[in-house]
Design an enzyme around this catalytic site. Sequence first.
Site, PDB file in Angstrom:
ATOM      1  N   ASP A 305       0.854  -1.169   0.000  1.00  0.00           N
ATOM      2  CA  ASP A 305       0.000   0.000   0.000  1.00  0.00           C
ATOM      3  C   ASP A 305       0.905   1.239   0.000  1.00  0.00           C
ATOM      4  O   ASP A 305       2.134   1.137   0.054  1.00  0.00           O
ATOM      5  CB  ASP A 305      -0.949  -0.029   1.224  1.00  0.00           C
ATOM      6  CG  ASP A 305      -2.198   0.792   0.993  1.00  0.00           C
ATOM      7  OD1 ASP A 305      -3.244   0.484   1.584  1.00  0.00           O
ATOM      8  OD2 ASP A 305      -2.124   1.750   0.188  1.00  0.00           O
ATOM      9  N   GLU A 506     -10.595   6.886   4.395  1.00  0.00           N
ATOM     10  CA  GLU A 506      -9.610   6.264   5.281  1.00  0.00           C
ATOM     11  C   GLU A 506      -9.695   6.812   6.708  1.00  0.00           C
ATOM     12  O   GLU A 506     -10.782   7.051   7.219  1.00  0.00           O
ATOM     13  CB  GLU A 506      -8.215   6.427   4.663  1.00  0.00           C
ATOM     14  CG  GLU A 506      -8.126   5.799   3.262  1.00  0.00           C
ATOM     15  CD  GLU A 506      -6.718   5.698   2.756  1.00  0.00           C
ATOM     16  OE1 GLU A 506      -6.492   6.028   1.591  1.00  0.00           O
ATOM     17  OE2 GLU A 506      -5.835   5.255   3.513  1.00  0.00           O
TER      18      GLU A 506
HETATM   19  C1  GLC Z   1      -4.384   4.293  -0.062  1.00  0.00           C
HETATM   20  C2  GLC Z   1      -5.266   3.110   0.259  1.00  0.00           C
HETATM   21  C3  GLC Z   1      -5.341   2.074  -0.822  1.00  0.00           C
HETATM   22  C4  GLC Z   1      -5.154   2.716  -2.186  1.00  0.00           C
HETATM   23  C5  GLC Z   1      -3.759   3.301  -2.244  1.00  0.00           C
HETATM   24  C6  GLC Z   1      -3.490   4.019  -3.562  1.00  0.00           C
HETATM   25  O1  GLC Z   1      -3.697   4.726   1.063  1.00  0.00           O
HETATM   26  O2  GLC Z   1      -5.015   2.437   1.484  1.00  0.00           O
HETATM   27  O3  GLC Z   1      -6.612   1.430  -0.708  1.00  0.00           O
HETATM   28  O4  GLC Z   1      -5.325   1.760  -3.204  1.00  0.00           O
HETATM   29  O5  GLC Z   1      -3.492   4.181  -1.163  1.00  0.00           O
HETATM   30  O6  GLC Z   1      -4.298   5.155  -3.671  1.00  0.00           O
END
Ligand code: GLC
Length: 636
Positions: A305, A506
């Site tokens: 991530d 988030e």
């Molecule tokens: C974010 C998320 C993830 C996402 C990634 C790219 O922090 O946790 O779900 O795909 O970054 O945007």
Amino acid sequence: MKAQLRILVLVLNLGALLLLIAPAAAQTDIYRDASQPIEARIDDLLARMTLEEKIGQMTLVAEDSLDPQAVFDYFIGGVLSGGNDEPNVNTPEGWLEMVTEFQDAALDTRLGIPLIYGIDAVHGHNNVIGATIFPHNIGLGATRNAELVEQIGAATAAEMMATGIYWNYAPALPVVQDVRWGRTYESFGENTALVTELGIAYQRGLQGDPLMVLATPKHYLGDGGTTWGTSPFGASNIDRGDTQIDEAGLRELYLPPYIEAVNSGALSIMVSFSSWNGVPMHAHDYMVNEVLKGELGFMGFVVSDWQGIDLVAPDYYQAVVMSINAGVDMNMVPYEFRQFINTMNRAVENGDISLERIDDAVRRILRAKFAVGLFDRPTGDGATLDVVGSEEHRALARQAVSESLVLLKNEGALPLSADAATIFVAGNAADDIGMQSGGWTISWQGASGDITPGTTIFEAITATAGANTHVVFERLGRFDSFQDASGNPAMADYGIVVVGEEPYAEFEGDNGRLALTRGDLTTIERVRAQSDKLIIIVVSGRPLVITDQLQVADAVAAAWLPGTEGQGVADVLFGATPFTGTLPFTWMRSVDQLPFDFANLPTEGCDAPLFPYGYGLTYENSESEWLDLAETCSAG
Ligand code: GLC
């Protein structure tokens, strides 16, 4: 004679030279030859790659952190648009142009390995202004309609491919156990079987057959089961926290969606920020290498991530070594890619990361790139740009909105009559595309306001009401200027208050209160005083505390985060389509009930939830003992 001989020798030498070159050209064909088996293409290409080229493939960089020249110079294997990344001109054409520039740089490298461009198209191609914004997954969970969800996956893929993007960081597969989490709306529900059925339906639709777009089931594993207060963001957070459960429980609750995802052809899986019993998933050798890649037989690549590797250990070098050796194949750096590349070179030189590990990671990445067709179709041709936000897709989204609505209460209020004289409409989320779309819409956190073309709920009600019905919008519910003949405040046939949460994503959405805003409560009071029938529509990313409002209103419905097609709400409110949605999450009476102990959930008395998982009324049946209990408990 001599001259002829000389010409013959020259021709023969030229032929020999061509033969010398030909095998090299023919040899180059193997990985470029779409008729060859993928594993043969991988073997051929891998054998040609330098360490620098291999490490470049393991490097995923945010588009605003590099330029096409850096893609060329460092052999970068992946570029992504994070939630806030967009081209200079946010149009489908602007997206295609930006993605193509990066891809052209990758194709110009020595071996011409295409990069893979990734994005979070989690409820439509949602970074793109003008794209169809579908209901977030929580609303799709309420539909229980796998066929519809598969169609939405396919429509999303079509809009992505129009812009030359073939990698989606979706579907999210959390089985959310505590709705105080800011990512609850990204989940299909609290039930493992529901998440599995709908998540894999979406994956199938998105992938297509043959494979056209890479799905990325996320976040492996147990992201939806973290404990409140264990988050790195503090005691009032839950995001990226610790999932505290034994292995049997972890496997039973959270693993089934990934078993089906792998069996359904997933070739990239994103590992979770969260931890399991204190061990970060980004460095979980057992769960990634042994379970996901070994036991489940996952043959694709594991992507980190956003800066997820950095969080694994205080020392960056150690964090990289631990994560790569635990099975992370591609690092979503996403900023300091030179630092990552240098660290990887050092780790290989030190023997802390083996060449075999590098080759395994690159093999997995190449497998996905070959399988999704990148070597044969590396960019979009612009021929399908008009599919972005098309009427067909918007009609599909409108159907999904209607099927996502859940009727919680209806005492003689709905459906709305086309003969009504006056309808008052109020509330923060009544006339606001941004509010009804939520996070991950045009920007990471989303935003209220007119952020992208669509139909607000108020616009839809106005368009659907009877020809002689006067529909009036006043966001704060101040209709006192409407007076009857004797100068008293006039009563509307219906007062509709659309309450809602400001968009979030988030950890920004972690919320320990889940209460309606003071403003919405005041608006409800105002409209109650001037309406024969009061209807409350809840636009939110999760259940909110509405226990008191349930007693005040004649009807209440959950609309979740419907996206751009607000007409789907009006279709149901006026009875053109029925209420069919059912709750994908248990609805709490108060936040003190959270987190629910699902194994021992009371089904009677005021310790019981307000509404259970699966609850939903219809126009034919609006009686429920849950409403009776709510009234009893409210009466105290
Ligand atoms: C974010 C998320 C993830 C996402 C990634 C790219 O922090 O946790 O779900 O795909 O970054 O945007």
